[in-house]
Design a protein around this motif. Sequence first.
Motif, PDB file in Angstrom:
ATOM      1  N   THR A  45       4.793 -82.433 -26.130  1.00 46.53           N
ATOM      2  CA  THR A  45       3.586 -82.951 -26.758  1.00 46.53           C
ATOM      3  C   THR A  45       3.664 -84.467 -26.848  1.00 46.53           C
ATOM      4  OG1 THR A  45       4.512 -82.726 -28.977  1.00 46.53           O
ATOM      5  CG2 THR A  45       3.290 -80.843 -28.100  1.00 46.53           C
ATOM      6  N   GLY A  46       2.515 -85.063 -27.129  1.00 47.69           N
ATOM      7  CA  GLY A  46       2.481 -86.506 -27.276  1.00 47.69           C
ATOM      8  C   GLY A  46       1.073 -87.028 -27.414  1.00 47.69           C
ATOM      9  N   VAL A  47       0.964 -88.352 -27.539  1.00 49.07           N
ATOM     10  CA  VAL A  47      -0.320 -89.029 -27.698  1.00 49.07           C
ATOM     11  C   VAL A  47      -0.371 -90.166 -26.680  1.00 49.07           C
ATOM     12  CG1 VAL A  47      -1.830 -90.331 -29.246  1.00 49.07           C
ATOM     13  CG2 VAL A  47      -0.455 -88.434 -30.139  1.00 49.07           C
ATOM     14  N   VAL A  48      -1.524 -90.311 -26.021  1.00 53.21           N
ATOM     15  CA  VAL A  48      -1.724 -91.383 -25.039  1.00 53.21           C
ATOM     16  C   VAL A  48      -2.680 -92.409 -25.633  1.00 53.21           C
ATOM     17  CG1 VAL A  48      -2.450 -91.968 -22.710  1.00 53.21           C
ATOM     18  CG2 VAL A  48      -1.364 -89.763 -23.151  1.00 53.21           C
ATOM     19  N   LYS A  49      -2.281 -93.683 -25.625  1.00 49.95           N
ATOM     20  CA  LYS A  49      -3.099 -94.769 -26.166  1.00 49.95           C
ATOM     21  C   LYS A  49      -3.279 -95.854 -25.114  1.00 49.95           C
ATOM     22  CE  LYS A  49      -1.605 -94.141 -30.985  1.00 49.95           C
ATOM     23  NZ  LYS A  49      -1.018 -94.805 -32.168  1.00 49.95           N
ATOM     24  N   GLY A  50      -4.295 -96.678 -25.318  1.00 54.00           N
ATOM     25  CA  GLY A  50      -4.493 -97.835 -24.468  1.00 54.00           C
ATOM     26  C   GLY A  50      -3.728 -99.032 -24.997  1.00 54.00           C
ATOM     27  N   SER A  51      -3.792-100.139 -24.261  1.00 52.91           N
ATOM     28  CA  SER A  51      -3.057-101.338 -24.670  1.00 52.91           C
ATOM     29  C   SER A  51      -3.598-101.927 -25.964  1.00 52.91           C
ATOM     30  CB  SER A  51      -3.128-102.388 -23.557  1.00 52.91           C
ATOM     31  OG  SER A  51      -4.483-102.653 -23.214  1.00 52.91           O
ATOM     32  N   ASP A  52      -4.852-101.545 -26.350  1.00 56.81           N
ATOM     33  CA  ASP A  52      -5.431-102.031 -27.594  1.00 56.81           C
ATOM     34  C   ASP A  52      -5.093-101.148 -28.783  1.00 56.81           C
ATOM     35  OD1 ASP A  52      -6.857 -99.864 -26.760  1.00 56.81           O
ATOM     36  OD2 ASP A  52      -8.849-100.790 -26.966  1.00 56.81           O
ATOM     37  N   GLY A  53      -4.332-100.084 -28.537  1.00 54.35           N
ATOM     38  CA  GLY A  53      -3.921 -99.187 -29.617  1.00 54.35           C
ATOM     39  C   GLY A  53      -4.853 -98.022 -29.846  1.00 54.35           C
ATOM     40  N   GLU A  54      -5.995 -97.985 -29.161  1.00 53.46           N
ATOM     41  CA  GLU A  54      -6.934 -96.882 -29.319  1.00 53.46           C
ATOM     42  C   GLU A  54      -6.494 -95.682 -28.481  1.00 53.46           C
ATOM     43  OE1 GLU A  54      -9.481 -96.729 -31.349  1.00 53.46           O
ATOM     44  OE2 GLU A  54      -9.236 -98.778 -32.094  1.00 53.46           O
ATOM     45  N   THR A  55      -6.700 -94.475 -29.011  1.00 51.16           N
ATOM     46  CA  THR A  55      -6.349 -93.266 -28.265  1.00 51.16           C
ATOM     47  C   THR A  55      -7.294 -93.088 -27.080  1.00 51.16           C
ATOM     48  OG1 THR A  55      -7.751 -91.934 -29.743  1.00 51.16           O
ATOM     49  CG2 THR A  55      -5.402 -92.136 -30.300  1.00 51.16           C
ATOM     50  N   LEU A  56      -6.781 -92.480 -26.016  1.00 49.18           N
ATOM     51  CA  LEU A  56      -7.561 -92.295 -24.785  1.00 49.18           C
ATOM     52  C   LEU A  56      -7.788 -90.804 -24.541  1.00 49.18           C
ATOM     53  CD1 LEU A  56      -5.761 -94.826 -22.407  1.00 49.18           C
ATOM     54  CD2 LEU A  56      -7.915 -95.151 -23.648  1.00 49.18           C
ATOM     55  N   PRO A  57      -9.022 -90.335 -24.710  1.00 49.60           N
ATOM     56  CA  PRO A  57      -9.314 -88.942 -24.375  1.00 49.60           C
ATOM     57  C   PRO A  57      -9.569 -88.777 -22.880  1.00 49.60           C
ATOM     58  CG  PRO A  57     -11.263 -89.990 -25.293  1.00 49.60           C
ATOM     59  CD  PRO A  57     -10.161 -91.020 -25.340  1.00 49.60           C
ATOM     60  N   GLY A  58      -9.234 -87.604 -22.352  1.00 48.46           N
ATOM     61  CA  GLY A  58      -9.504 -87.309 -20.947  1.00 48.46           C
ATOM     62  C   GLY A  58      -8.458 -87.804 -19.980  1.00 48.46           C
ATOM     63  N   VAL A  59      -7.301 -88.253 -20.460  1.00 46.17           N
ATOM     64  CA  VAL A  59      -6.230 -88.706 -19.566  1.00 46.17           C
ATOM     65  C   VAL A  59      -5.588 -87.487 -18.905  1.00 46.17           C
ATOM     66  CG1 VAL A  59      -4.025 -89.916 -19.423  1.00 46.17           C
ATOM     67  CG2 VAL A  59      -5.815 -90.732 -20.972  1.00 46.17           C
ATOM     68  N   THR A  60      -5.364 -87.558 -17.612  1.00 51.33           N
ATOM     69  CA  THR A  60      -4.738 -86.460 -16.881  1.00 51.33           C
ATOM     70  C   THR A  60      -3.223 -86.568 -16.983  1.00 51.33           C
ATOM     71  OG1 THR A  60      -6.572 -86.355 -15.311  1.00 51.33           O
ATOM     72  CG2 THR A  60      -4.511 -85.336 -14.644  1.00 51.33           C
TER      73      THR A  60
END
Length: 276
Positions: A27-42
């Motif tokens: 499990t884990g969480v994917v974020k962008g460089s601005d710290g916001e979470t990114l939905p829909g990442v493959t």
Amino acid sequence: MKRHFLLLWLVLCASISLAVAQTRAVTGVVKGSDGETLPGVTVLLKGTTNGASTGIDGGYTLNVPTDSKSATLRFSFIGYVSQEVAVGDKTAINVTLVSDTQSLNDVVVIGYQAVQRRDVTGAVSSVSAQQIKDIPVNSAAEALTGRLAGVQLTSSDGTPGNLNVQVRVRGGGSVTQDNSPLYVVDGIQIENALSVIAPQDIQSVDVLKDASATAIYGARGANGVIIITTKKGIEGRTVVSYNGFAGFRKITKTLGVLGPDDFLNYQWERSRIVGA
């Protein structure tokens, strides 16, 4: 009979528990460089078709083989640089994706001027010379086939060497009129330009697809606009290059037909039999 059903049930449960024991959840969480979470990442297990997508909160869950210590997860998302992370013994992997500034800095030619892709608000598809330079084709249209989103290129004839290719941008808009797009080569309108320009002479191809991008061309751009920029001389030492290929086509099996004399004899016999 009941004993057979009980035995089958026990075997099924054992196989399910064995399959579950061979995998573990990561499990884990994917974020962008601005710290916001990114939905829909493959999220894909490299080398397999096993994958998942992040939810609204950027979280994901993926089952990986327990005995595989070399498993690698690949994270990809449009507009961001793909990233690969080795799983190892970890059960939680959080990733931060970096924006793909290279694709945003690409120059796109539109009706008014050449701008960076990050500043384009209309629907524009582009192909550069690097993507088509090594493709062995007869025309530029063949080199662009399948490389431009929303652009359909089909050969109007199966004759070998035929360069007439039908181009449609986002489908046809008229039943009775011509649906061909407008071709602009270095600022000059040329009919069916993809059939007369060599693929090696093309620097870039930009296709304007929506109304905002084609507005400058008026009604003539209603079926889309294909802007072709050719290569130009640059300052430096002289470089001579040659690209060529050759081939042949042959029908593997032909049908036997009558010769002139045989055809005349056949027609005479036929007319004699039917009494004509």
